[in-house]
Design an enzyme around this catalytic site. Structure first.
Site, short mmCIF file in Angstrom:
data_model
loop_
_atom_site.label_atom_id
_atom_site.label_comp_id
_atom_site.label_asym_id
_atom_site.label_seq_id
_atom_site.Cartn_x
_atom_site.Cartn_y
_atom_site.Cartn_z
N HIS A 156 36.42 34.54 34.59
CA HIS A 156 37.56 34.42 35.50
C HIS A 156 37.15 33.82 36.84
O HIS A 156 35.97 33.81 37.19
CB HIS A 156 38.20 35.79 35.74
CG HIS A 156 39.08 36.24 34.61
ND1 HIS A 156 38.57 36.84 33.48
CD2 HIS A 156 40.42 36.15 34.42
CE1 HIS A 156 39.55 37.11 32.65
NE2 HIS A 156 40.70 36.70 33.19
N LYS A 160 39.16 37.28 41.51
CA LYS A 160 39.68 38.40 40.71
C LYS A 160 39.01 39.68 41.21
O LYS A 160 37.79 39.73 41.36
CB LYS A 160 39.37 38.16 39.22
CG LYS A 160 39.92 39.25 38.31
CD LYS A 160 39.88 38.84 36.87
CE LYS A 160 40.29 39.97 35.93
NZ LYS A 160 41.64 40.47 36.18
#
Ligand code: NAD
Length: 269
Positions: A156, A160
């Site tokens: 990711h 995040k």
């Protein structure tokens, strides 16, 4: 006469996902954005923020926004620390929650399931709205029946806030539920550096990569005798989640009670 539009509130409206979600609701003829909420709300008009025409202003307080009776479905893209409370608030006020925020604990899910049953209302937590990601999880569940040894690599963007991702946690539990035989541990599984083998969820090792340039990606690798199966999904932009958001908003009220995952509405589960 057309059908009455579904009235939607978006919580986390100033966030990366929230803004995309507001744009999506505004662009859909059968959906109406009646409330937009963000704790960072100031006097900025939402239209200026989104670069589109809308009369909707931003509100700071979700409870205030939901108590007027003009919302059918709440979509939440906020923070794992508050999302369960937002879903609870919605159910208490007769609104169906569609929670996109990651990281809901099993205790929070049990609590929401009980409350939804009590209130006879539907609700949904969707760890991943991308249709391809939902299919990836279903394919992984299918593969685990025959190839029980699996590891997950989830990748990711570096902003995040939580790890591992909700998608990885959900995939790991689906793998565990579908294994027909127990897995054999490696003979030597000693970590010379703590964390070298990643985290372990439902007897599946999960490795979390966070780098600029990425959005949301996952690989599920299954190992068998002399063979390897890799199932991979990539979300390249936030638009990849929006078909799933619309699908969830349009269909959540078909559910009986609180469910986890878009697959329940796609007739895959
Ligand atoms: P972000 O930080 O850009 O946005 C979050 C927004 O929520 C911010 O504007 C913040 O001010 C607001 N917020 C936080 N607490 C609040 C509160 N108590 N009340 C009102 N507003 C509040 O984050 P993001 O990238 O948009 O991601 C949001 C969540 O969605 C994360 O948990 C992320 O993992 C998840 N996510 C889910 C999917 C999916 O498919 N389910 C896809 C992408 C991201």
């Amino acid at each position: 006469m057309g059908e009455t539009p579904i009235r939607v509130a978006v919580c986390g409206a100033l966030g990366r996902m929230g803004k995309e979600c507001c744009r999506t609701v505004l662009a859909a003829d059968d959906l109406q954005l009646t409330r937009a909420v963000d704790r960072l709300s100031d006097d900025r008009a939402l239209s200026a923020e989104l670069g589109v025409e809308t009369e909707i202003g931003l509100e700071k307080d979700l409870h205030e926004a939901l108590k007027h009776g003009d919302v059918d479905v709440l979509v939440d893209f906020t923070h794992p620390a508050v999302a369960a409370e937002h879903a609870r608030m919605a159910l208490e006020l007769g609104v169906a929650p569609v929670i996109g925020t990651s990281g809901l604990s099993s205790e929070a899910l049990a609590d929401l399931t009980e409350l939804a049953a009590q209130k006879k209302l539907p609700g949904l937590w969707v760890p991943n709205f991308a249709i391809g990601a939902v299919l990836m999880m279903q394919f992984a569940a299918m593969a685990a029946k025959f190839l029980p040894h699996a590891e997950i690599i989830e990748l990711h963007h570096d902003r995040k806030v939580d790890a591992p991702s909700g998608t990885a946690t959900r995939t790991a539990s689906l793998i565990q539920e579908n294994r027909r035989e127990p897995i054999q541990r490696p003979i030597q599984d000693e970590e010379l550096v703590p964390g070298a083998r990643g985290s372990e969820i439902s007897q599946v090792h999960v490795h979390s990569v966070r780098l600029p340039g990425l959005l949301a990606h996952q690989e599920v690798v299954f190992g068998g005798q002399g063979e390897l199966l890799t199932i991979r999904h990539d979300s390249f932009d936030r638009g990849s989640f929006m078909e799933g958001v619309k699908f969830a908003v349009r269909n959540v009220r078909r559910l009986e009670g609180f469910a986890v995952g878009l697959e329940h509405l796609m007739e895959l589960a």
